[in-house]
Design a protein around this motif. Structure first.
Motif, PDB file in Angstrom:
ATOM      1  N   MET A  65       0.817  -1.202   0.000  1.00  0.00           N
ATOM      2  CA  MET A  65       0.000   0.000   0.000  1.00  0.00           C
ATOM      3  C   MET A  65       0.858   1.262   0.000  1.00  0.00           C
ATOM      4  O   MET A  65       0.365   2.357  -0.298  1.00  0.00           O
ATOM      5  CB  MET A  65      -0.920   0.005   1.224  1.00  0.00           C
ATOM      6  N   GLY A  66       2.137   1.097   0.363  1.00  0.00           N
ATOM      7  CA  GLY A  66       3.036   2.236   0.479  1.00  0.00           C
ATOM      8  C   GLY A  66       3.624   2.317   1.870  1.00  0.00           C
ATOM      9  O   GLY A  66       2.954   1.994   2.854  1.00  0.00           O
ATOM     10  N   ILE A  67       4.873   2.742   1.968  1.00  0.00           N
ATOM     11  CA  ILE A  67       5.521   2.932   3.272  1.00  0.00           C
ATOM     12  C   ILE A  67       5.411   4.411   3.613  1.00  0.00           C
ATOM     13  O   ILE A  67       6.121   5.255   3.058  1.00  0.00           O
ATOM     14  CB  ILE A  67       6.991   2.472   3.231  1.00  0.00           C
ATOM     15  N   LEU A  68       4.494   4.736   4.489  1.00  0.00           N
ATOM     16  CA  LEU A  68       4.120   6.126   4.732  1.00  0.00           C
ATOM     17  C   LEU A  68       5.078   6.822   5.691  1.00  0.00           C
ATOM     18  O   LEU A  68       5.812   6.184   6.444  1.00  0.00           O
ATOM     19  CB  LEU A  68       2.694   6.172   5.292  1.00  0.00           C
ATOM     20  N   ALA A  69       5.042   8.145   5.660  1.00  0.00           N
ATOM     21  CA  ALA A  69       5.842   8.961   6.572  1.00  0.00           C
ATOM     22  C   ALA A  69       5.184   8.987   7.942  1.00  0.00           C
ATOM     23  O   ALA A  69       3.978   9.174   8.064  1.00  0.00           O
ATOM     24  CB  ALA A  69       5.972  10.382   6.022  1.00  0.00           C
ATOM     25  N   LYS A  70       5.996   8.798   8.978  1.00  0.00           N
ATOM     26  CA  LYS A  70       5.509   8.790  10.353  1.00  0.00           C
ATOM     27  C   LYS A  70       6.320   9.773  11.199  1.00  0.00           C
ATOM     28  O   LYS A  70       7.459  10.101  10.888  1.00  0.00           O
ATOM     29  CB  LYS A  70       5.635   7.391  10.963  1.00  0.00           C
ATOM     30  N   GLY A  71       5.701  10.215  12.311  1.00  0.00           N
ATOM     31  CA  GLY A  71       6.423  11.011  13.295  1.00  0.00           C
ATOM     32  C   GLY A  71       7.036  12.276  12.755  1.00  0.00           C
ATOM     33  O   GLY A  71       8.141  12.670  13.175  1.00  0.00           O
ATOM     34  N   ALA A  72       6.368  12.967  11.839  1.00  0.00           N
ATOM     35  CA  ALA A  72       6.954  14.151  11.205  1.00  0.00           C
ATOM     36  C   ALA A  72       7.099  15.305  12.195  1.00  0.00           C
ATOM     37  O   ALA A  72       6.243  15.501  13.065  1.00  0.00           O
ATOM     38  CB  ALA A  72       6.100  14.585  10.020  1.00  0.00           C
ATOM     39  N   TYR A  73       8.182  16.064  12.053  1.00  0.00           N
ATOM     40  CA  TYR A  73       8.382  17.231  12.907  1.00  0.00           C
ATOM     41  C   TYR A  73       9.227  18.261  12.162  1.00  0.00           C
ATOM     42  O   TYR A  73       9.841  17.973  11.132  1.00  0.00           O
ATOM     43  CB  TYR A  73       9.036  16.858  14.238  1.00  0.00           C
TER      44      TYR A  73
END
Length: 827
Positions: A65-73
């Motif tokens: 499905m896609g490796i999504l971006a996490k924990g953005a800052y």
């Protein structure tokens, strides 16, 4: 905002970063390739447009499905963002930086990781420097130049760091606190806290034999006198020699430090202490791992159950490092500190046993607030002054206080008391000082919805937001002119970001999103970073300039997923026949749906987990496998409904607390209304409806089949709670109190007490390594059903799975069984 990193929160950051530094950059790529290759065993070809879905595809490794971006800052200069991507099942995290004006993110190499802006860093008072912890050591960054200096290089990890008012840096390792002097660079230990009894020192003889020895043997007496002189000399030296470190604090051996916080000038340390014998682990149990790596059964430690968890509360202690004096903080200043808030509950339970109950006042157990949704310390010092506010909660879950502390007297003064006869929410507890003032801002559910309040010194609190919507995730702007927040004003299932001007109360909507989102304000206050989704669109990162146009920053959802024509569920309201407000629900209609057709449709109701969770919203569901499974069911002619039954998140206090002391009763009433709605509005055959869910959803499946046996024709309970007395204390004691105080609530709410009502087919599925809902829960219920001679249930066990399944093969097996059950019983 105070320049403080929470004592207990930093280890999480250190571990997260450490996990991203266990391989070289090339090794990370190899690890990703290995993970992808291994997943091919279960990864079917991505679905094609207009092609029927398969269970194998839905339950495959979700990386397709896609490796999504996490924990953005945000980066410190507000010109770039940082985030993490992690392949499914891969222990290595990959860190990325993306410029606001760039189209593509760049992966950080291992030797660049220490340069990344640290999400939990702290600023000095002038906002020119940032201190942060990386790999257990302290770093300082000059914000104007980006120059980074490493201040410690040690094997013992640093747990917390803060700037002091004069620019010095303080940090702590365990219970020892150090100060790095800004001008000289000297490292000074300013506090050494020992949770042990103070050494007795040289004692005079006390027994007859010892006294005789000293009286008759001159050598023994002389050595004793010399020891006393040396001890006296060391004590005088410690008092008068300025080159020595501060004296040790001996606070006894019966407690341990739960939290600590240092004042802005480095003079005071506020400690929260808890009984040393108290542990999250259960006294009697282990969780057996039958597939241990050595071929034996591994005994894995397990948490305590609410029936045995005896939380002793916490005790606040103030240390004055200048005078070396210790003050125990009294709780008499907390309004209602000694009220018998459970008097009615205790009286009801006593009456049920033919007894009477006499209410008496007594001090209650308290602790620092244990909020599950924010990363802020429950101890907040005023930015540039020795004034401190603390947020406390009663262990009985009925009160939350914001109190200021008199540092001279060691007493608390109540600034705000939030009382709830049910329980205080473990969300919506953010608070803080407005800079350079004695004014506090905070969230409170006192009107029935979480809202933002401002309490100016000596005045009554005033609301900054009002209405039938939920305010969360507040952020004080960099100039303290605005407070930013998230709210679901337009619809309970739609989030947007707003800000309110503190002095005028003027409110402004900053985003125009039509789904769900989380946000982060840039350090300069000019932009919002959004992690946003829609019903058929997984979360991506977006840039929202304040007053400008929305810009998409990432596109990690796979083309295969985006190309497929997923059905977006309709969000509907189901009228209540039980005196409640309308119930919000998602509805998936069958392909080729025709309300006028003669044959009515079968249907399935999915029960979300977590109890306090929202799923009938306009964002992409956290239950992404279930979302795809529901699309598959519609292709097979089913109507599917996801309900936000009473107790769900997003609808205010009364909806949340409707389940107090009666879990499984109002929710099943809502499910009945859901079946009626589908029969009246979606051409559903009310005699061909099934239900399923995991965790709390599994519990709810039990309660529906046991207590309303004609409502559903089949049910599947995944990783289900069967007896609330066996679940954890932090969650369960909120809603049902504790079994020793309120056995009525537990017997009313635990499925195992109602198992005799089972009449329809039931599937029970549990992971053996579930350390959240123990496998024993299912074992006990199965034996109960056997003894009740109920033939219509089946079980499936998953030997390697925790609460949230990890292996695609387990997911596939689980949903094949669910799908088979529904096809056999509903079609």
């Amino acid at each position: 905002m105070t320049s403080l990193i929470r004592h207990s929160g930093l280890s999480v950051l250190a571990i997260a970063i450490l996990s991203g530094c266990t391989a070289t950059s090339s090794e990370q790529t190899i690890n990703e390739q290995v993970t992808q290759q291994q997943s091919q065993v279960l990864l079917a070809s991505p679905p094609k447009v207009n092609e029927a879905l398969s269970l194998k595809q839905i339950m495959a490794n979700p990386d397709w499905m896609g490796i999504l971006a996490k924990g953005a800052y945000w980066g410190d200069d507000s010109q770039s963002i940082f985030f993490v991507r992690q392949a499914h099942g891969n222990p290595v995290k990959n860190y990325y930086e993306q410029a606001l004006n760039g189209d593509k993110a760049t992966q950080l190499t291992l030797n660049e990781l220490h340069k990344a802006s640290q999400k939990y860093g702290v600023l000095d008072n002038k906002k020119t420097k940032k201190a942060y912890i990386y790999q257990g050591n302290v770093f300082v960054k000059q914000l104007s130049s980006g120059l980074i200096s490493q201040l410690t290089r040690q094997n013992s990890p640093v747990n917390g760091v803060r700037f002091l008012n004069n620019g010095d840096i303080a940090y702590w390792q365990g219970d020892d606190i150090y100060r790095i002097h800004n001008y000289t660079g000297m490292h000074e230990q300013i506090a050494s806290i020992k949770m042990s009894a103070k050494p007795k020192g040289v004692e005079d003889p006390s027994s007859y034999i010892a006294k005789q020895q000293h009286r008759l043997i001159k050598y023994v007496s002389q050595q004793h006198d010399n020891d006393k002189k040396r001890e006296q000399y060391k004590a005088e030296l410690a008092e008068q020699d300025p080159t020595l470190a501060s004296k040790v604090w001996y606070l006894g051996d019966s407690e341990t430090v739960s939290d600590l916080s240092l004042s802005p000038d480095g003079r005071y340390v506020l400690l929260s202490l808890i009984d040393k014998g108290y542990s999250w682990r259960g006294e009697h149990d282990i969780m057996p791992n039958y597939l241990g790596k050595d071929g034996y059964v591994d005994a894995v430690p397990a948490r305590a159950r609410v029936a045995e968890d005896k939380n002793p509360g916490e005790r606040l202690v103030l240390l004055d490092l200048d005078t070396h004096t210790e003050r125990a903080i009294t709780i008499e200043g907390l309004e209602g500190f000694d009220e018998d808030v459970l008097a009615k509950v205790k009286a009801e339970n006593a009456k049920a046993k033919g007894e009477s109950y006499k209410s008496e006042r007594a001090p209650r157990k308290i602790q620092l607030i244990q909020d599950w949704g924010w990363e802020q310390s429950a101890i907040q010092w005023q930015e540039a002054d020795n004034k401190v506010a603390v947020m406390l909660e009663a262990v009985d879950n009925k009160d939350r206080w914001i109190a200021t502390l008199d540092l001279d007297k060691g007493s608390l003064n109540t600034e705000h008391r939030l009382h709830d006869d049910a329980w205080i929410n473990y969300n919506f507890n953010q608070f803080g000082w407005l800079p350079a003032t004695d004014d506090l801002y905070y969230l409170s559910e006192e009107t029935g919805y979480s809202h933002l309040y401002l309490k100016r010194e000596g005045k009554e609190a005033e609301p900054l937001t009002q209405g039938q919507y939920v305010v969360s995730d507040i952020t004080l702007g960099p100039k303290a002119q605005f407070i930013y927040y998230k709210a679901n004003k337009s619809h309970p299932g739609i989030d947007n970001v707003y800000r309110v001007e503190i002095n005028t109360g003027k409110d402004e909507q900053l985003t125009q999103w039509d789904g769900q989102l989380d946000y982060s304000l840039s350090p300069d206050g000019n932009n919002l970073l959004l992690n946003a989704s829609r019903r058929t669109e997984p979360s991506e990162l977006y840039l929202q300039p304040i007053g400008g146009d929305l810009k998409k920053m990432t596109s990690y959802t796979s083309d295969a997923f985006k190309r497929y024509p997923w059905q977006a569920p309709e969000v509907v309201t189901v009228p209540s026949s039980h005196g409640a407000d309308d119930v919000y629900a998602r509805v998936y209609l069958p392909q080729g749906y025709d309300k006028s057709q003669a044959d009515k449709y079968p249907a399935v109701i999915f029960n979300h987990g977590a109890g306090y969770l929202q799923n009938a919203h306009y964002g992409f569901s956290g239950y992404f496998r279930e979302f795809m499974f529901h699309n598959l069911l519609t292709q097979q002619g089913y109507v599917v409904m996801d309900m936000d039954y009473r107790g769900s998140k997003g609808y205010g206090r009364d909806w949340r607390t409707a389940v107090y002391r009666q879990m499984g009763t109002p929710e099943v009433e809502d499910l009945k209304d859901g079946v009626s709605w589908m029969a009246a509005n979606a051409n559903v055959d009310a005699n061909k409806v099934g239900t399923y869910g995991g965790s709390y959803g599994g519990f709810l499946t039990f309660m529906a089949l046991f207590n309303e046996p004609e409502l559903f024709q089949a049910g599947a309970a995944l990783r289900p709670v069967t007896d609330w007395a066996h679940y954890n204390a932090p969650y369960t004691s909120n809603i049902l109190n504790t079994p020793d105080v309120d056995p009525i609530a537990y017997e009313r709410s635990s499925p195992i007490e109602h198992a005799q009502g089972l009449q329809k087919r039931l599937l029970i599925m549990s992971g053996v390594l579930d350390d959240n809902v123990f496998f024993q829960d299912s074992v006990r219920l199965v034996q109960r059903l056997i003894e009740l001679e109920k033939p219509m249930f089946e079980t499936a066990i998953y030997p390697v799975e925790p609460h949230g399944f990890k292996e695609p093969s387990s997911w596939l097996d689980e949903y094949r069984r669910i799908y088979k059950l529904f096809n056999e019983e509903l079609k």
